[in-house]
Design an enzyme around this catalytic site. Structure first.
Site, PDB file in Angstrom:
ATOM      1  N   SER A  96     -12.154  23.399  37.894  1.00  0.00           N
ATOM      2  CA  SER A  96     -10.902  22.946  36.928  1.00  0.00           C
ATOM      3  C   SER A  96      -9.552  23.180  37.689  1.00  0.00           C
ATOM      4  CB  SER A  96     -10.816  24.396  36.174  1.00  0.00           C
ATOM      5  OG  SER A  96     -12.095  24.629  35.625  1.00  0.00           O
ATOM      6  N   LYS A 171     -10.180  20.632  29.874  1.00  0.00           N
ATOM      7  CA  LYS A 171     -10.559  21.735  30.315  1.00  0.00           C
ATOM      8  C   LYS A 171      -9.554  23.064  30.424  1.00  0.00           C
ATOM      9  CE  LYS A 171     -12.899  25.036  32.287  1.00  0.00           C
ATOM     10  NZ  LYS A 171     -14.083  25.707  31.678  1.00  0.00           N
ATOM     11  N   LYS A 240      -5.304  31.168  36.210  1.00  0.00           N
ATOM     12  CA  LYS A 240      -4.908  29.692  36.525  1.00  0.00           C
ATOM     13  C   LYS A 240      -5.087  28.718  35.535  1.00  0.00           C
ATOM     14  CE  LYS A 240      -8.267  27.695  38.072  1.00  0.00           C
ATOM     15  NZ  LYS A 240      -9.357  26.727  37.997  1.00  0.00           N
TER      16      LYS A 240
HETATM   17  P1  NAD Z   1     -15.833  30.933  43.396  1.00  0.00           P
HETATM   18  O1  NAD Z   1     -14.486  31.640  43.972  1.00  0.00           O
HETATM   19  O2  NAD Z   1     -16.995  31.970  43.007  1.00  0.00           O
HETATM   20  O3  NAD Z   1     -16.248  29.732  44.138  1.00  0.00           O
HETATM   21  C1  NAD Z   1     -15.283  28.887  44.906  1.00  0.00           C
HETATM   22  C2  NAD Z   1     -16.179  28.430  46.311  1.00  0.00           C
HETATM   23  O4  NAD Z   1     -15.026  27.709  46.957  1.00  0.00           O
HETATM   24  C3  NAD Z   1     -16.309  29.788  47.049  1.00  0.00           C
HETATM   25  O5  NAD Z   1     -17.765  29.761  47.551  1.00  0.00           O
HETATM   26  C4  NAD Z   1     -15.381  29.510  48.341  1.00  0.00           C
HETATM   27  O6  NAD Z   1     -15.732  29.973  49.503  1.00  0.00           O
HETATM   28  C5  NAD Z   1     -15.269  27.953  48.401  1.00  0.00           C
HETATM   29  N1  NAD Z   1     -14.137  27.449  48.954  1.00  0.00           N
HETATM   30  C6  NAD Z   1     -12.817  27.883  49.214  1.00  0.00           C
HETATM   31  N2  NAD Z   1     -12.025  27.367  49.840  1.00  0.00           N
HETATM   32  C7  NAD Z   1     -12.983  26.318  50.286  1.00  0.00           C
HETATM   33  C8  NAD Z   1     -12.864  25.463  51.396  1.00  0.00           C
HETATM   34  N3  NAD Z   1     -11.492  25.088  51.948  1.00  0.00           N
HETATM   35  N4  NAD Z   1     -13.727  24.776  51.872  1.00  0.00           N
HETATM   36  C9  NAD Z   1     -15.066  24.976  51.424  1.00  0.00           C
HETATM   37  N5  NAD Z   1     -15.185  25.817  50.471  1.00  0.00           N
HETATM   38  C10 NAD Z   1     -14.276  26.727  50.023  1.00  0.00           C
HETATM   39  O7  NAD Z   1     -15.332  30.260  41.966  1.00  0.00           O
HETATM   40  P2  NAD Z   1     -16.130  29.508  40.817  1.00  0.00           P
HETATM   41  O8  NAD Z   1     -16.134  30.685  39.849  1.00  0.00           O
HETATM   42  O9  NAD Z   1     -17.503  29.155  41.422  1.00  0.00           O
HETATM   43  O10 NAD Z   1     -15.274  28.454  40.210  1.00  0.00           O
HETATM   44  C11 NAD Z   1     -15.261  27.281  40.799  1.00  0.00           C
HETATM   45  C12 NAD Z   1     -14.279  26.303  39.700  1.00  0.00           C
HETATM   46  O11 NAD Z   1     -15.115  26.235  38.729  1.00  0.00           O
HETATM   47  C13 NAD Z   1     -13.010  26.916  39.685  1.00  0.00           C
HETATM   48  O12 NAD Z   1     -12.048  25.965  39.570  1.00  0.00           O
HETATM   49  C14 NAD Z   1     -13.208  27.488  38.133  1.00  0.00           C
HETATM   50  O13 NAD Z   1     -12.120  27.529  37.467  1.00  0.00           O
HETATM   51  C15 NAD Z   1     -14.262  26.411  37.664  1.00  0.00           C
HETATM   52  N6  NAD Z   1     -15.231  27.032  36.805  1.00  0.00           N
HETATM   53  C16 NAD Z   1     -15.862  28.119  36.810  1.00  0.00           C
HETATM   54  C17 NAD Z   1     -16.759  28.831  35.773  1.00  0.00           C
HETATM   55  C18 NAD Z   1     -17.355  30.129  35.819  1.00  0.00           C
HETATM   56  O14 NAD Z   1     -17.869  30.616  35.052  1.00  0.00           O
HETATM   57  N7  NAD Z   1     -17.335  30.740  37.351  1.00  0.00           N
HETATM   58  C19 NAD Z   1     -16.915  28.145  34.707  1.00  0.00           C
HETATM   59  C20 NAD Z   1     -16.329  26.993  34.632  1.00  0.00           C
HETATM   60  C21 NAD Z   1     -15.542  26.400  35.504  1.00  0.00           C
END
Ligand code: NAD
Length: 289
Positions: A96, A171, A240
């Site tokens: 997102s 989104k 965010k």
């Molecule tokens: P999260 O923090 O669980 O996962 C993010 C991942 O990115 C982590 O595993 C982290 O190690 C990795 N990461 C960070 N920096 C990195 C880099 N430089 N290189 C490689 N990997 C890296 O977050 P999430 O909940 O999985 O969310 C991810 C995205 O999805 C966000 O934008 C969030 O807004 C969106 N989203 C999440 C949900 C939800 O329910 N969790 C639902 C819809 C959308």
């Protein structure tokens, strides 16, 4: 382009649940995450190969599920992922992210003959596991057509929102609405409980009435009343998304009184709770007030 391998960067709460849908649909996943623990984990998952590094994915298509635009830009530009994608390839940003920054990145990608589209998702970790996500795609129609079969392996509803950035815009606006619903329904349900009503009975009534929302149908019954608070989406990421949506409201001169009040409440909660606290914790936080 009909790839059998897909690179997937960002295998956190959401990315891992999404990527796990791909092998069942016939795609091999070449995965990369900054977390060494996650890299060890995927080495043992059927259909997954850990990439040797961020520039070593070796696939024509790369999906991203990273926290925000700062990280997406860092990975693509500073860490060199974009230059490692073959000419004619595609980057699908399923994070997102900020729509304006996505458009700028797509222009950078175009310079090296890579198509970058946005395809954020809604439906949470449980929806990702069940394959029921809604995926909102921003990009040229021909790129949408190419990406659609791969995205259909992850989500149930794959919709073309418009040009590049349109997916990220809708989104952010969706999550602003979701966050506002959760805070106002939590205030109302807590007030009802303090008034002497049973929250489960209230939810039963409201879910057949006009006050219902995803918060009353899903978040309150599954994560708040159960006191699990483990939906898998952090309060930091919710704030965010709300800030991105407020940015769109301000840039378009749209009245934003209630949106700003909702954001102020979420920011106050974020100030007192750990950033990685589950976003459903907002209900418990309100109940303390
Ligand atoms: P999260 O923090 O669980 O996962 C993010 C991942 O990115 C982590 O595993 C982290 O190690 C990795 N990461 C960070 N920096 C990195 C880099 N430089 N290189 C490689 N990997 C890296 O977050 P999430 O909940 O999985 O969310 C991810 C995205 O999805 C966000 O934008 C969030 O807004 C969106 N989203 C999440 C949900 C939800 O329910 N969790 C639902 C819809 C959308």
């Amino acid at each position: 382009m009909a790839p059998s391998e897909i690179g997937f960067v960002g295998l956190g709460n959401m990315g891992m649940a999404m990527a796990r849908r791909l092998p069942a649909a016939g795609y091999q996943v070449v995965g990369y995450d900054a977390s060494a623990e996650i890299m060890r984990e995927i080495a043992g998952v059927d259909g997954f190969t850990p990439a040797p590094g961020i520039t070593g994915l070796g696939t024509d298509v790369v999906m991203l599920c990273l926290p925000d635009s700062d990280v997406v830009e860092h990975v693509l530009l500073a860490e060199g992922l974009l230059d490692s994608v073959p000419a004619g390839g595609m980057v699908i940003d399923m994070s997102s992210s900020d729509p304006a920054r996505t458009r700028a990145l797509a222009a950078r990608a175009d310079e090296v003959d890579v198509t970058l589209i946005d395809a954020p998702v809604s439906g949470g970790v449980s929806g990702a596991r069940a394959g029921t996500l809604t995926i909102m795609v921003g990009g040229p129609p021909e790129a949408f057509d190419l990406a659609r079969p791969m995205l259909a392996a992850i989500g149930k509803r794959v919709l073309h929102a418009g040009d590049t950035g349109a997916g990220h815009a809708v989104k952010a606006l969706n999550n602003l609405m979701s966050a506002a619903h959760l805070i106002v329904s939590s205030e109302a349900l807590i007030a009802g409980r303090r008034f002497g009503l049973d929250p489960a009975v209230m939810l039963d009534i409201i879910n057949g009435s006009s006050g219902r929302s995803g918060s009353t149908e899903n978040k309150w019954p599954n994560y708040v009343l159960t006191e699990k608070f483990d939906a898998g989406f952090s309060i930091r990421l919710m704030v965010k998304d709300m800030r991105l949506a407020l940015g769109i409201e301000h840039a378009t001169g749209t009245p934003s009184l209630v949106s700003e009040a909702a954001l102020a409440a979420w920011e106050a909660a974020l100030g007192e709770l750990p950033g990685d606290a589950d976003h459903t914790e907002i209900a418990r936080w309100l109940d303390r007030g």
